[in-house]
Design a protein around this motif. Structure first.
Motif, short mmCIF file in Angstrom:
data_model
loop_
_atom_site.label_atom_id
_atom_site.label_comp_id
_atom_site.label_asym_id
_atom_site.label_seq_id
_atom_site.Cartn_x
_atom_site.Cartn_y
_atom_site.Cartn_z
N HIS A 196 5.06 9.93 -1.04
CA HIS A 196 4.28 9.16 -0.09
C HIS A 196 4.74 7.50 -0.20
N ARG A 197 5.76 7.34 -1.14
CA ARG A 197 6.17 5.96 -1.25
C ARG A 197 7.44 5.54 -0.25
N CYS A 198 7.92 6.59 0.29
CA CYS A 198 8.91 6.37 1.33
C CYS A 198 8.82 5.55 2.36
N THR A 203 9.92 9.31 5.15
CA THR A 203 11.55 9.42 5.25
C THR A 203 11.95 9.70 6.52
N LEU A 204 12.71 8.78 7.02
CA LEU A 204 13.63 8.79 8.33
C LEU A 204 15.04 8.59 7.99
N GLY A 205 15.69 9.52 8.38
CA GLY A 205 17.13 9.65 8.32
C GLY A 205 17.85 8.38 8.77
N ARG A 206 19.02 7.89 8.45
CA ARG A 206 19.52 6.77 8.90
C ARG A 206 20.06 6.72 10.20
N ASP A 207 20.37 8.10 10.67
CA ASP A 207 20.81 8.32 12.18
C ASP A 207 19.53 7.85 13.19
N ARG A 208 18.37 8.34 12.71
CA ARG A 208 17.45 8.00 13.37
C ARG A 208 16.89 6.64 13.45
N LEU A 209 17.01 6.01 12.13
CA LEU A 209 16.79 4.55 12.17
C LEU A 209 17.78 3.80 12.96
N ALA A 210 18.98 4.26 12.86
CA ALA A 210 20.10 3.66 13.47
C ALA A 210 19.53 3.60 15.30
N TYR A 211 19.24 4.77 15.41
CA TYR A 211 19.03 5.02 16.76
C TYR A 211 17.68 4.07 17.30
N LEU A 212 16.76 3.97 16.53
CA LEU A 212 15.58 3.18 16.77
C LEU A 212 15.95 1.79 16.73
N ALA A 213 16.90 1.41 15.94
CA ALA A 213 17.31 -0.15 15.81
C ALA A 213 18.08 -0.57 16.92
N GLN A 214 19.00 0.31 17.49
CA GLN A 214 19.50 0.36 18.68
C GLN A 214 18.71 0.07 20.02
N ASP A 215 17.68 0.90 19.86
CA ASP A 215 16.81 0.76 21.07
C ASP A 215 15.93 -0.35 20.96
N ILE A 216 15.79 -1.08 19.85
CA ILE A 216 14.89 -2.31 19.74
C ILE A 216 16.13 -3.48 20.20
N ILE A 217 17.34 -3.29 19.78
CA ILE A 217 18.33 -4.27 20.51
C ILE A 217 18.41 -4.19 21.85
N ASN A 218 18.71 -2.97 22.37
CA ASN A 218 18.66 -2.97 23.82
C ASN A 218 17.48 -3.52 24.53
N SER A 219 16.39 -3.11 24.23
CA SER A 219 14.88 -3.53 24.77
C SER A 219 14.96 -5.18 24.88
N LEU A 220 15.23 -5.57 23.53
CA LEU A 220 14.92 -7.20 23.43
C LEU A 220 16.06 -7.97 24.19
N LYS A 266 0.87 -1.23 -0.11
CA LYS A 266 -0.03 -0.08 -0.08
C LYS A 266 0.79 1.33 0.13
N ILE A 267 1.91 1.31 0.73
CA ILE A 267 2.82 2.36 0.98
C ILE A 267 3.51 2.46 -0.63
N LEU A 268 4.09 1.42 -1.20
CA LEU A 268 4.86 1.56 -2.30
C LEU A 268 3.71 1.63 -3.52
#
Length: 780
Positions: A268-270, A329-346, A259-261
């Motif tokens: 809106h396809r980002c 659109t989310l910057g690579r730095d914010r995606l990296a921060y989210l991914a690290q948050d996920i790893i830390n939480s899990l 649906k997004i793509l």
């Protein structure tokens, strides 16, 4: 009828006839009087044929008798006969009409009873409106459903007031209003009832017209859709959501991504796709059982939803695989921060059935449209990124890069090369001696598989064993190892045993006992010389099959060893029900066991004591230093295996070693150096207020190698500033050019992952500052 009508009319006719014959009343006048009188009688008795004939016959019969002619009498007789016949026929017709009417009445009553029962049973209901849409009738069940005691309370209300069309959705509202305004029939329009509790109806109706074709209103019926709709919603939920965790399933996630793509506008396809895989989950599933694994997955899902929040959609693809779709659109730095948050939480500890469980997570990230324009391309590339994260040591995230396709191709090529190596004899067995601690003599060897790749050289066993397990080659490799080890063992002294590892996949093969027996028979060696090393993960899938496999192997006469004891969620029940001859203590307990603050020595002592009580031998793996060997002996281990006695030997080297005798001599360092962590970090050295720049090259819990200062005198004290909030007191112990070794005033603590805690915390502070700086720069 004769007395009431016939006799009076007979007397009246006789009087007129006598008047005409005796008193000279003119016959035309008499006949006119009689005609008028009988006409009035006919009007009065028009609906009653018997009364009509009685009046007519009675009147004209008297005239005919008074007149007395044969003609009159004959006509009278004919009229009487006709009247009788006609009356009889008419009475039969009337009787038939009455019977038909009674039958119609019975049918009507039966239909009313059936409809009443239909309404009362709640199977459906009926309604009727006038031409203005005002209710003139509605079933009592509808009134009760809407909170009214009597259906008459709803009469006079608008038909659409029965429904909450706004809550029912725009489609139902448009459909119903369209048909009512167009005065057309409609069938099974779903609408929500205007009641407190959620109730859905299916409404049908048709317009009603009078005999002149004028529209007079609607008449229709309705049925309850509530349970059917709930069932459909439940079915839809099962089709779109994971039944265990409640997260969106693979199909729902694929739909959302598509649906997004496929949005009309490119802006809106980002989106970004994060694929997650849990590290060490299989170990939990294997050692604690599938119910514990399911409970763990539920907790993981809850943590994921809390961490991601409103940023994206979380789904479970199956097993221990999860996906996060972040729209926009989310910057690579914010995606990296989210991914690290996920790893830390899990990675935080879980409590499962009263036990403390620790797992981790690896994350692969790809971004649309940079890394793909279709859902298939994005998922494939995110999967490659995830594999790269796991290949890099797990517990980390990795962005997709074009070179990952090259790595995937390399892995595919490695699998093919491994198949060729199995087919053409490219694998080799090496043997590491197992030494009896009491006699310091070689009691046996452990067979270790090695692969010398034609182009890549020696391949790490963990690398190709993992490929073999994933590709299903492990069974073929395991059988080759069994047969080859038995052939080599046949050439060695009769008191030397060989241990061969058996994977869980091999153990689950019902043909394993036959394969073992065949290998021993071909080599012509005593079964007691073969030792099969089995991990505790074999116990959980099929208790009856596991017990039967143990019984079959022991019947052959081979020895059984429990490998890597204590590294998983070990259960003493395994030792109780499985006929093990030996327990192997994993090298992770040997490492650091001689350190002052280590508890590993106590754990080793407990294991050896337990084994001795059960009549089992113990082997400590990975012994490399003399102080570790002394500790192992002190704790009562019966056997030792490690570099302290020998590196793994080729088959020919092992045979040559045995020709020199079984005596083993320990050679190695006195003690192990504190584990060091290689790094490259800029630091500030504070020496009595004077600040110097330096770089840490490696660090341990007790000291570090720092470069940047020349010819520092021994004993110089520093404050090593890792950040403005993290400093370590240290003293220089040696200096060589621009390098010096420093000793910390107090040993540094390590975290659960084995990293030095203060260094990890300082790194996290710097990373957050960097991310905030990048985010601020992006906003500018």
């Amino acid at each position: 009828m004769v007395l009431v009508i016939g006799v009076p009319m007979l007397a009246y006719g006789a009087a007129i006839g006598i008047w005409a014959t005796v008193h000279a009343l003119a016959w035309p006048i008499a006949l006119g009087i009689l005609i008028v009188t009988t006409a009035i009688a006919a009007v009065i008795q028009s609906s009653k044929s018997a009364g009509l004939f009685a009046a007519e016959i009675g009147c004209w019969a008297a005239v005919a008798l008074v007149e007395g002619s044969i003609t009159s009498v004959s006509l009278l007789a004919g009229a009487i006969a006709f009247s009788i016949l006609a009356s009889r026929r008419q009475m039969q017709q009337a009787r038939a009409r009455k019977e038909r009417e009674l039958e119609r009445e019975r049918v009507r009553n039966r239909a009313e009873d059936i409809l009443n029962d239909y309404e009362e049973a709640g199977l459906g209901w009926f309604w009727e409106t006038d031409r203005r849409g005002i209710l003139t009738y509605v079933s009592p069940t509808v009134a009760r459903a809407l909170g009214h005691e009597d259906a008459e309370e709803l009469e006079g209300c608008n038909f659409t007031d029965l429904f909450d069309l706004a809550a029912g959705g725009a489609e139902g509202e448009r459909t119903l209003n369209f048909h009512l305004s167009a005065r057309s029939s409609f069938q099974e329009v779903p609408v929500r009832a205007a009641s407190r509790e959620e109730r859905w109806w299916s409404v049908s109706g048709r317009p009603i017209y009078d005999q002149f074709g004028n529209f007079v209103g609607y008449r229709g019926s309705g049925t309850d859709l509530t349970e059917r709709r709930r069932s459909q919603e439940n079915t839809s939920r099962l089709a779109h959501y994971d039944s265990l965790t409640g997260l969106a399933n693979r199909f729902k996630m694929s739909q959302s991504l598509e649906k997004i793509l496929s949005a009309p506008f490119a802006v809106h396809r980002c989106c970004s796709v994060l694929l997650l895989d849990l590290d060490r989950f299989k170990q939990v599933n294997d050692t604690m059982g599938h119910p514990a694994g399911d409970a763990l997955l539920k907790q993981v899902a809850q943590r994921l939803e809390r961490t991601v929040g409103e940023k994206g959609l979380v789904g479970r693809l199956g097993g221990d695989e999860f996906e996060v779709i972040v729209p926009g659109t989310l910057g690579r730095d914010r995606l990296a921060y989210l991914a690290q948050d996920i790893i830390n939480s899990l990675s935080q500890p879980y409590s499962i059935d009263g036990q403390r469980v620790i797992i981790g997570a690896s994350v692969g990230i790809c971004i649309a449209p940079d890394h793909g324009l279709t859902s298939e391309a994005l998922i494939r590339n995110a999967d490659l990124a995830l594999y790269a994260a796991k290949d890099g040591g797990r517990g980390r995230y990795h962005f997709y890069a074009d070179d990952l396709h090259t790595r995937a191709e390399e892995r595919r090529q490695l699998e093919q090369d491994l198949r060729d190596a199995i087919t053409h004899g490219g694998l080799e067995l090496y043997y590491q001696p197992v030494v009896d601690t009491a006699t310091e003599r070689i009691s046996g060897f452990e067979a270790l598989m090695r692969w010398e790749h034609p182009q890549r050289g020696a391949m790490p066993p963990m690398r190709f064993i993992e490929i073999a397990e994933e590709s299903g080659l492990i069974g073929q490799m395991g059988e080759w190892a069994l047969r080859t080890a038995c052939q080599h063992m046949a050439q060695w002294p009769a008191d030397v045993r060989v241990a061969v590892n058996v994977s869980p996949l091999q153990f689950s093969n019902p043909q394993l006992p036959a394969i073992v027996a065949s290998a021993l028979e071909e080599a012509d060696v005593d079964p007691s010389r073969l030792e099969l090393e089995i991990t505790e993960s074999v116990f959980l899938d099929d208790d009856e099959g596991t017990d039967a496999m143990f019984a079959a192997l022991k019947k052959i006469g081979v020895r059984l060893a429990l490998d890597d004891f204590g590294t998983g969620y070990s259960s003493l029940g395994y030792l109780k029900k499985a006929p093990f001859d030996k327990i192997k203590i994993d090298q992770s307990f040997v490492r650091g066991a001689t350190q002052p603050d280590s508890r590993n020595g106590a754990i080793i002592a407990s294991i050896t004591s337990l084994a001795q009580s059960l009549g089992m031998e113990t082997t400590a793996e990975g012994v490399e230093t003399l102080d570790e060997l002394d500790m192992i002996r002190l704790q009562g281990c019966s056997h030792v295996q490690g570099f302290i006695y020998s590196l793994p030997l080729s088959a020919s080297a092992a045979a040559e070693r045995l020709r020199t005798g079984l005596a083993a001599v320990a050679r190695g360092p006195r003690s192990a150096r504190v584990p060091r962590q290689t790094m490259l970090r800029k630091v500030v050295l504070d020496c009595d207020g004077a600040l110097y720049n330096g770089t840490i090259r490696n660090i341990s819990s007790t000291g570090a190698l720092i470069e940047g200062l020349y010819n520092v005198p021994d004993g110089t004290s520093f404050q090593v500033r890792l950040s403005d909030r993290h400093a370590i007191a240290a003293t220089s112990r040696w200096s060589d050019g621009d390098r010096m070794g420093v000793e910390f005033a107090a040993p540094l603590q390590r975290d659960g992952a084995g990293r030095i805690r203060i260094v990890a915390e300082a790194g996290a502070v710097m990373e957050r500052r960097t991310i905030r700086g990048l985010a601020a720069g992006g906003a500018d």
